[in-house]
Design an enzyme around this catalytic site. Structure first.
Site, PDB file in Angstrom:
ATOM      1  N   LYS A   1       5.001  -2.113   4.831  1.00  0.00           N
ATOM      2  CA  LYS A   1       3.795  -1.357   5.236  1.00  0.00           C
ATOM      3  C   LYS A   1       2.603  -2.209   4.824  1.00  0.00           C
ATOM      4  CE  LYS A   1       0.622   0.966   4.432  1.00  0.00           C
ATOM      5  NZ  LYS A   1      -0.740   0.519   4.776  1.00  0.00           N
TER       6      LYS A   1
ATOM      7  N   CYS B   1      -6.696 -11.303  -6.481  1.00  0.00           N
ATOM      8  CA  CYS B   1      -6.408 -10.565  -7.715  1.00  0.00           C
ATOM      9  C   CYS B   1      -6.414 -11.499  -8.910  1.00  0.00           C
ATOM     10  CB  CYS B   1      -5.072  -9.866  -7.618  1.00  0.00           C
ATOM     11  SG  CYS B   1      -3.726 -11.027  -7.452  1.00  0.00           S
TER      12      CYS B   1
ATOM     13  N   GLU C   1     -13.676  -3.673 -11.338  1.00  0.00           N
ATOM     14  CA  GLU C   1     -13.182  -4.757 -10.489  1.00  0.00           C
ATOM     15  C   GLU C   1     -14.074  -4.781  -9.255  1.00  0.00           C
ATOM     16  OE1 GLU C   1      -9.407  -4.291  -8.390  1.00  0.00           O
ATOM     17  OE2 GLU C   1      -9.103  -6.448  -8.529  1.00  0.00           O
TER      18      GLU C   1
END
Ligand code: NAD
Length: 497
Positions: A174, A282, A382
C-alpha cells in the site's frame, strides 16, 4: 484523458469499484497528472484474497526457482532504473540523480535477497539425544502487508518486499497516495522477471485500505514506514489482531559538531544532509548542534555553501527540487515564520527563493536558522523540509543530553577528529543509526535499518538478518528414525540421554 492509477492484482491492473480517487500532482509544476484509486473495503479484500490464493504455490516453489526470479528482477531493475527514477521525480519532485540514488539503495536489498538460500539455512544437531536428531527451519508467514510513505516511493518498499518474496511470502503493498506510480512500475517489472501472478500486489488507498490490512485475518504481518502518530496507530491496531508488526516512524536527527572537527567537512555534510531531497528524508539532519566556540565559523560556512544551491525542477540541472504538495510547503514555511517570531536568526531564507521551475510549483528554498533553542517549535517538531536549525551549546554533555532527551531516535552523527570522543558518542547516544564524520548513516542492505524510541515500534529493524527473521517463522524439529523402539509407557517429561 485522465491518467488513472489503478491497483495491481494477479499480475494485472484492477480498477476496483470504490469510485473514489485522489489527485496526483507534479510538484515542480503544480499540475494534476493523475488520479489514483482509493480502495473500498471490498477492493482491499479482493487484493488480499489474491495474495492469499497465491501463497501456497509460492511457498512451495523451490529456493532455486525463487532466487532465479530475484536475479532476473535485479538485472531488469539495474538496466531500467532511469525510467523508475524519472517516474519518482514526476510525482515526488526530488531531482533525478537523487531518485536514482534511492533506486540503487533499494536494489542493494534485492541483491541481498538473491543470497536467500544461504540466509535461510537452519541448524542441525545430530545425536542430540541417543539416535535423536534436532534441527530448525524457517518458513514464510503468508500474505504480508507493506505500507509506505511518500518520501521514498521505491526504496522504502524495497527495504521489505525483496526479502518477503525471497522467503516465500506473498505481498500487498500500500504505497503513499501522493506518488503511487513507482509501485505499479515495480509490479510490472516483477511480472517481466517471471514472478507468478498474485505474489506481488499493489493496493492504493487511504485509511480505509490501511485499516483493512491491519485487521484482515489473512494478512500475517505489517511493515509500516511513515510518521510517528500513524506508526503508533498501526502498531497498536495490528498487534491487537495478532499480527507481527514493524512500524518505523518519524525523526528529528541531530548532528554534533565538536570544536576539533574539520569545519569544511562538517559544513558540506550539513548542507548535503539538511537540504538533499529538500529535507524530505527520515535521515535528514535538521538540527546542527555546534559545540563551543566554532558556531560562528560553522554557520558562515554552511550559509556560504547553501546560498549556491540551485532550487528547481528535478528534471533540470537543479540541486534541490520542490516539496511534495502545496500544503506541505506551506506547513514547512509556517515553521520558519514561527522560529523567526520566537527569536531564531534567519541566516538564509527559503521563503523567497527564485526557482528554476513552474510558477505554480511547491517551492521553498534552503533555509538556515541560527540561535535556535529547544523550546521553539522549529526544534521540537519534525519539519520534513529544507530547514536546518543551528543550536549552540557549550559542552559535549549538553549536546548528548539534547539527543538523548529527544523523543525520536532515528539517526545522528558526530563530526570530530578525536577517536575517543567518537567512541564515547557511539556508546552513549540513544539512537538507532550513528554516523561518525558521515551525515546520513543509512545502513547497508546486509545490516538493518531502524531507529529507537518514537522512531520505531516493534522489535525488528528493516532488511538485513532482521528482515529475514521478520518474514519467517522458526520451526524446531526433533526426530528419531533408527531403532525407534521405546521403553513402553512413560508419562514423565521427555529427558535427553
Ligand atoms: P504518513 O504517516 O502520512 O503516511 C505513511 C503511510 O500511511 C501512507 O501510505 C499513508 O497513506 C498512510 N496513512 C496516512 N494517514 C493515515 C491514517 N490516518 N490511517 C492509516 N494510514 C494512514 O507519512 P508520509 O507523510 O507519507 O511520510 C513522511 C513521514 O515518514 C515522516 O514522518 C518521515 O520521518 C517518515 N519516514 C520514516 C522513515 C523511517 O525509516 N523511520 C523512512 C521514511 C519516512
Amino acid at each position: 484523458m485522465t491518467n488513472v492509477i489503478s491497483h495491481w492484482v494477479d499480475g494485472g491492473v484492477f480498477a476496483g469499484d470504490s469510485g473514489v480517487t485522489a489527485s496526483v500532482t507534479n510538484p515542480a509544476t503544480g499540475a494534476v497528472t493523475g488520479e489514483v484509486a482509493l480502495a473500498s473495503v471490498a477492493d482491499a479484500r479482493a487484493v488480499i484474497d489474491a495474495a492469499a490464493a497465491a501463497f501456497p504455490g509460492w511457498r512451495d516453489t523451490s529456493l532455486s526457482k525463487r532466487t532465479a526470479v530475484l536475479f532476473r528482477f535485479r538485472e531488469l531493475l539495474n538496466e531500467r532504473k532511469t525510467e523508475l527514477a524519472e517516474l519518482i521525480t514526476a510525482e515526488h519532485g526530488k531531482v533525478v540523480s537523487d531518485a536514482l540514488g534511492e533506486v540503487s539503495r533499494g536494489q542493494e536489498v534485492v541483491e541481498f535477497a538473491c543470497g536467500i538460500p544461504h540466509l535461510l539455512k537452519g541448524g542441525y544437531t545430530e545425536n542430540a539425544s541417543t539416535k535423536v536428531d534436532a534441527y530448525s527451519i524457517r518458513q514464510p508467514l503468508g500474505p504480508v502487508a507493506i505500507i509506505s510513505p511518500f518520501n521514498f516511493p521505491a526504496m522504502v518498499p524495497m527495504w521489505f518486499f525483496p526479502i518477503a518474496i525471497a522467503t516465500g511470502n506473498t505481498v500487498v503493498l500500500k504505497p503513499s497516495e501522493k506518488d503511487p506510480s513507482a509501485s505499479l512500475w515495480l509490479a510490472a517489472l516483477w511480472k517481466d522477471a517471471g514472478l507468478p501472478d498474485g505474489v506481488f500486489n499493489v493496493l492504493h488507498g487511504d485509511k480505509t485500505a490501511v485499516d483493512e490490512l491491519l485487521t484482515n485475518p489473512k494478512i500475517k504481518s505489517v511493515s509500516f514506514v511513515g510518521s510517528t502518530p500513524i506508526a503508533q496507530y498501526v502498531y497498536t491496531t495490528a498487534t491487537a489482531t495478532g499480527k507481527r508488526v514493524q512500524a518505523l516512524g518519524g525523526a528529528k536527527n541531530h548532528a554534533v559538531i565538536l570544536p576539533d572537527a574539520d569545519l569544511d567537512l562538517a559544513a558540506d555534510a550539513m548542507v548535503n544532509a539538511g537540504f538533499g531531497s529538500a529535507g524530505e528524508r527520515c535521515m535528514a539532519v535538521s538540527a546542527a548542534v555546534a559545540v563551543g566556540p566554532i558556531a560562528d565559523d560553522l554557520v558562515a560556512k554552511i550559509a556560504e555553501r547553501a546560498r549556491n544551491i540551485k532550487t528547481g525542477d528535478g528534471t533540470k540541472d537543479s540541486d534541490m527540487g520542490p516539496l511534495v504538495t502545496a500544503a506541505h510547503r506551506d506547513k514547512v514555511a509556517s515553521y520558519i515564520d514561527a522560529g523567526e517570531a520566537a527569536g531564531a536568526k534567519v541566516v538564509l531564507d527559503g521563503r523567497h527563493v527564485t526557482p528554476d521551475g513552474g510558477q505554480d510549483g511547491f517551492w521553498l528554498g534552503p533555509t538556515l536558522l541560527d540561535n535556535v533553542t529547544p523550546d521553539m517549535s522549529v526544534y521540537t517538531d519534525e519539519i520534513f523540509g529544507p530547514v536546518l536549525s543551528v543550536v549552540r551549546v557549550e559542552t559535549y554533555d549538553q549536546a548528548l543530553d539534547l539527543i538523548n532527551t529527544n523523543p525520536y531516535g532515528n539517526g545522528t552523527a558526530i563530526f570530530t577528529n578525536d577517536g575517543g570522543a567518537a567512541r564515547r558518542f557511539q556508546n552513549e547516544v540513544e539512537v538507532g543509526m550513528v554516523g561518525i564524520n558521515v551525515p546520513i548513516p543509512v545502513p547497508m542492505a546486509y545490516y538493518s535499518f531502524g531507529g529507537w524510541k518514537a522512531s520505531l515500534f516493534g522489535d525488528t529493524h528493516a532488511h538485513g538478518l532482521d528482515g529475514v527473521h521478520f518474514f519467517t517463522r522458526q520451526k524446531a524439529i526433533t526426530s528419531r528414525w533408527l531403532d525407534p523402539s521405546h521403553g513402553g509407557i512413560n508419562l514423565g517429561f521427555p529427558q535427553n540421554g
